[in-house]
Motif scaffolding. Structure first.
Motif, PDB file in Angstrom:
ATOM      1  N   ASN A 298       0.978  -1.266   0.055  1.00 13.32           N
ATOM      2  CA  ASN A 298      -0.013  -0.048  -0.029  1.00 13.32           C
ATOM      3  C   ASN A 298       0.940   1.269  -0.063  1.00 13.32           C
ATOM      4  OD1 ASN A 298       0.880  -0.156   2.819  1.00 13.32           O
ATOM      5  ND2 ASN A 298      -1.253   0.164   3.349  1.00 13.32           N
ATOM      6  N   THR A 299       2.261   0.998   0.048  1.00 13.88           N
ATOM      7  CA  THR A 299       3.140   2.082  -0.193  1.00 13.88           C
ATOM      8  C   THR A 299       4.179   1.669  -1.422  1.00 13.88           C
ATOM      9  OG1 THR A 299       4.586   1.476   1.459  1.00 13.88           O
ATOM     10  CG2 THR A 299       2.756   2.943   2.128  1.00 13.88           C
ATOM     11  N   HIS A 300       4.943   2.667  -1.784  1.00 11.33           N
ATOM     12  CA  HIS A 300       6.070   2.444  -2.740  1.00 11.33           C
ATOM     13  C   HIS A 300       6.995   1.765  -1.904  1.00 11.33           C
ATOM     14  CE1 HIS A 300       8.664   2.952  -5.853  1.00 11.33           C
ATOM     15  NE2 HIS A 300       9.514   3.144  -5.238  1.00 11.33           N
ATOM     16  N   ALA A 301       7.286   1.780  -0.830  1.00 10.55           N
ATOM     17  CA  ALA A 301       8.323   1.049  -0.065  1.00 10.55           C
ATOM     18  C   ALA A 301       7.966  -0.348   0.271  1.00 10.55           C
ATOM     19  CB  ALA A 301       8.662   2.035   1.129  1.00 10.55           C
ATOM     20  N   LYS A 302       6.812  -0.606   0.669  1.00 12.61           N
ATOM     21  CA  LYS A 302       6.403  -1.879   0.703  1.00 12.61           C
ATOM     22  C   LYS A 302       6.253  -2.770  -0.557  1.00 12.61           C
ATOM     23  CE  LYS A 302       3.487  -1.285   4.867  1.00 12.61           C
ATOM     24  NZ  LYS A 302       1.870  -1.273   5.475  1.00 12.61           N
ATOM     25  N   MET A 303       5.815  -2.124  -1.533  1.00 13.62           N
ATOM     26  CA  MET A 303       5.895  -2.726  -2.854  1.00 13.62           C
ATOM     27  C   MET A 303       7.421  -3.029  -3.256  1.00 13.62           C
ATOM     28  SD  MET A 303       3.941  -4.061  -4.908  1.00 13.62           S
ATOM     29  CE  MET A 303       4.429  -5.261  -5.928  1.00 13.62           C
ATOM     30  N   ARG A 304       8.068  -2.076  -3.078  1.00 16.34           N
ATOM     31  CA  ARG A 304       9.880  -2.473  -3.338  1.00 16.34           C
ATOM     32  C   ARG A 304      10.102  -3.695  -2.468  1.00 16.34           C
ATOM     33  NH1 ARG A 304      14.527  -0.424  -1.245  1.00 16.34           N
ATOM     34  NH2 ARG A 304      16.258  -0.365  -2.771  1.00 16.34           N
ATOM     35  N   LEU A 305       9.835  -3.618  -1.255  1.00 13.60           N
ATOM     36  CA  LEU A 305      10.223  -4.727  -0.406  1.00 13.60           C
ATOM     37  C   LEU A 305       9.824  -6.185  -0.897  1.00 13.60           C
ATOM     38  CD1 LEU A 305      11.223  -5.952   2.300  1.00 13.60           C
ATOM     39  CD2 LEU A 305       9.167  -5.207   3.304  1.00 13.60           C
ATOM     40  N   TYR A 306       8.391  -6.056  -1.179  1.00 12.68           N
ATOM     41  CA  TYR A 306       7.977  -7.346  -1.655  1.00 12.68           C
ATOM     42  C   TYR A 306       8.646  -7.887  -2.895  1.00 12.68           C
ATOM     43  CZ  TYR A 306       4.163  -6.319   1.551  1.00 12.68           C
ATOM     44  OH  TYR A 306       3.432  -6.209   2.616  1.00 12.68           O
ATOM     45  N   ARG A 307       8.981  -6.915  -3.989  1.00  9.77           N
ATOM     46  CA  ARG A 307       9.416  -7.212  -5.132  1.00  9.77           C
ATOM     47  C   ARG A 307      10.864  -7.681  -4.925  1.00  9.77           C
ATOM     48  NH1 ARG A 307       8.277  -2.370  -7.553  1.00  9.77           N
ATOM     49  NH2 ARG A 307      10.453  -1.796  -6.916  1.00  9.77           N
ATOM     50  N   MET A 308      11.674  -7.095  -4.134  1.00  9.24           N
ATOM     51  CA  MET A 308      13.162  -7.610  -3.651  1.00  9.24           C
ATOM     52  C   MET A 308      13.109  -8.903  -3.006  1.00  9.24           C
ATOM     53  SD  MET A 308      14.867  -3.983  -2.209  1.00  9.24           S
ATOM     54  CE  MET A 308      14.814  -4.528  -0.595  1.00  9.24           C
TER      55      MET A 308
END
Length: 155
Positions: free
Chosen positions: A96-106
């Motif tokens: 639900n944030t750019h940072a969380k999406m980046r974390l999931y993607r990583m």
């Protein structure tokens, strides 16, 4: 995945809810993983929320309890268990944030080879008419995953 995870889970009879306590530098915080039916056939939304003392669910507050990898491994275990029981269902999730999406993607990129053994993994790409097979470096807005039907073994 060979990461430590929270094994003491409370699981709903229909596997739609998994609850556990995140234990870290900020104390013990109740977490909940939900699988909720969407308007799309056979697609269920995964959400990770904090459970407040009054029972309210909160997906906005970032706790930073120092156990991020353990929480991610616990989510993997929940998805693994859920799809073992519902192998034809797709699971959708995004940050639900750019940072969380980046974390999931990583996290998925780092473990893509192993995860691809158990799951079909697709990415939701902005302005695309269909989801595409996920690969490292792909910029996406969300994930669609489903159990590889041929991989129904247990760990």
């Amino acid at each position: 995945m060979k990461y430590e995870y929270y094994a003491d889970l409370t699981i709903a009879d229909d596997f739609s809810v998994f609850e556990f306590d995140s234990v870290g530098k900020r104390g013990s915080i109740k977490k909940r993983i939900d699988f909720v039916e969407t308007d799309l056939p056979d697609v269920y939304n995964l959400s990770l929320v904090n459970v407040k003392m009054n029972g309210e669910l909160d997906d906005k507050t970032i706790i930073d309890n120092g156990d991020r990898d353990k929480i991610l491994a616990t989510i993997f275990r929940a998805v693994y268990t859920y799809t073992l029981n519902y192998p034809g269902r797709w699971i959708y999730f995004s940050g639900n944030t750019h940072a969380k999406m980046r974390l999931y993607r990583m996290a998925i990129s780092l473990n893509l080879e192993e995860l691809s053994f158990w799951f079909e993994i697709y990415g939701e790409v902005a302005n695309a008419e269909e989801v595409l097979p996920f690969h490292k470096g792909m910029v996406i807005e969300g994930f669609f995953i489903r159990r590889n039907i041929g991989k129904m073994d247990k760990f």
